[in-house]
Design an enzyme around this catalytic site. Structure first.
Site, mmCIF file in Angstrom:
data_model
loop_
_atom_site.group_PDB
_atom_site.id
_atom_site.type_symbol
_atom_site.label_atom_id
_atom_site.label_comp_id
_atom_site.label_asym_id
_atom_site.label_seq_id
_atom_site.Cartn_x
_atom_site.Cartn_y
_atom_site.Cartn_z
ATOM 1 N N ASP A 159 13.278 2.493 -12.993
ATOM 2 C CA ASP A 159 11.977 2.756 -12.945
ATOM 3 C C ASP A 159 11.201 1.944 -12.034
ATOM 4 O OD1 ASP A 159 9.281 4.471 -13.581
ATOM 5 O OD2 ASP A 159 9.152 2.567 -14.806
ATOM 6 N N LEU A 240 2.340 5.078 -15.539
ATOM 7 C CA LEU A 240 0.759 4.465 -15.090
ATOM 8 C C LEU A 240 1.843 4.510 -13.710
ATOM 9 C CD1 LEU A 240 -2.242 4.892 -16.258
ATOM 10 C CD2 LEU A 240 -1.227 6.924 -15.754
ATOM 11 N N ARG A 241 3.167 3.834 -13.380
ATOM 12 C CA ARG A 241 3.874 2.929 -12.113
ATOM 13 C C ARG A 241 3.992 4.511 -10.951
ATOM 14 N NH1 ARG A 241 7.738 0.538 -14.241
ATOM 15 N NH2 ARG A 241 6.230 -1.331 -14.247
ATOM 16 N N ALA A 242 4.116 5.198 -11.887
ATOM 17 C CA ALA A 242 4.556 6.613 -10.299
ATOM 18 C C ALA A 242 3.607 6.624 -9.947
ATOM 19 C CB ALA A 242 5.257 8.042 -11.339
#
Length: 357
Positions: A159, A240-242
């Site tokens: 991720d 919320l990294r995406a």
């Protein structure tokens, strides 16, 4: 080192070339993971990017590297003598403003992968030893390659790579022939081959420099944020990294194309690169599917599914009854003739009744 294969000469790898340019424009995207089988130009593409950057240096992180070699070390002897802290730079410092390449990143120790990904995302490497801290700038383009046949990365590490490209074997005869011809021409005379692609290489380098300049000033409209959040929710991503990576990648693409603003079209074009390794399939319970089927069956004929099963069983039993006048009272009704069974003659086997107790 031999001269690298020109990035502009890659054939059949448009998605990979675009992803490389995006992380070159904005290294804060978090790096690029390239997954694919052997012989799909993963290493060739990674090496070809370095010469397009302003400094153009390429650093390889070997699998057997120690943590001190990667992050650097502090000379504590000088500190204890009352002198200044002396820092011996590692591979992260050497890769600053260049490309850090990790081949077979899925085989690298998880602790080292964590350190490298931290530095790639933040642009800073922090070295702490015995209560003494030292930090330095480590802004590099991270490119990791892997063959899925040799194992996968843990989801937590997967991720943290900003973008991912999944390469496949090429089964188009025309494209394969073009790739082979280009590679043979490069191996035969690298200098002549590179000269033929020099204008295209200069154009790519110029686009990267200009994109880096205008990148901070590109605005985001509300529809861009809506497009990003919608796609991330549909993909059921964790955290919320995406969202952040998708916005950065869309902005880098807009900068590469000299756009005045980031649009939802840019988001759509980078979404797969961002979500490929983060997407979760929605779980569909078997009970829900069964309930829907039962309701659909009942709505179609007004009967419960159990009634249908009972009717089918009755019909099957009726069809099995003899149609030649025989009845179930006939002792031969339903009689099946005996069939020969295979016999296996095993020598030396003692019958169970003759064994000594």
């Amino acid at each position: 080192m031999p001269p690298p294969f020109p990035l502009s000469a890659l054939i059949g790898q448009d998605a990979l070339r675009e992803a490389l340019l995006l992380v070159a424009v904005d290294p804060s995207i978090g790096g690029l993971l390239v997954s694919g089988p052997r012989g799909t130009a993963k290493s060739t593409a990674a090496r070809s990017l370095a010469e397009l950057l302003p400094d153009g240096h390429f650093v390889t992180l070997p699998l057997g590297a120690s943590e001190e070699r990667v992050v650097g070390t502090l000379n504590l002897d000088e500190v204890l003598r009352g002198g200044e802290v002396k820092f011996s730079p590692g591979l992260l410092a050497r890769a600053n403003d260049g490309v850090l390449y990790v081949d077979e990143v899925n085989l690298l120790a998880d602790g080292l992968v964590d350190v490298v990904l931290d530095a790639a995302a933040s642009g800073i490497n922090v070295v702490e030893r015995d209560g003494i801290s030292h930090s330095h700038v480590a802004r590099f383009v991270l490119i990791g390659t892997m063959n899925p046949e040799e194992g996968e990365l843990r989801p937590q590490l997967l991720d943290r790579f900003g973008l991912m490209v999944q390469l496949e074997n090429c089964f188009d005869a025309e494209i394969r022939q073009r790739i082979v011809k280009a590679r043979m021409a490069f191996d035969l005379d690298p200098d002549a081959f590179r000269r033929s692609y020099a204008p295209a290489q200069q154009d790519l380098a110029q686009r990267i420099r200009q994109a880096r300049t205008v990148l901070p000033d590109l605005p985001f409209a509300d529809d861009v944020h809506d497009a990003v959040s919608t796609r991330c929710i549909e993909a059921a991503v964790d955290g919320l990294r995406a969202d952040l990576v998708m916005l950065r990648a869309a902005r880098a693409l807009a900068a590469l194309e000299s756009a005045e603003t980031v649009t939802s079209t840019h988001v759509e074009r980078v979404a797969d690169l961002v979500l490929r390794h983060r997407r979760h399939q929605p779980e569909q319970g078997a009970s829900d599917g069964g309930t829907d089927s039962m309701q659909a069956g009942k709505a179609g004929n007004g009967k419960e599914p159990s009634d249908d099963r009972q009717s089918q069983s009755t019909e099957a039993a009726t069809n099995q009854r003899p149609s030649d006048g025989a009845s179930q009272d006939d002792p031969d009704w339903g009689y099946l003739p005996p069939e020969p069974a295979g016999m296996l003659n095993v020598k030396g086997v003692i019958p169970l009744s003759t064994k000594k107790r």
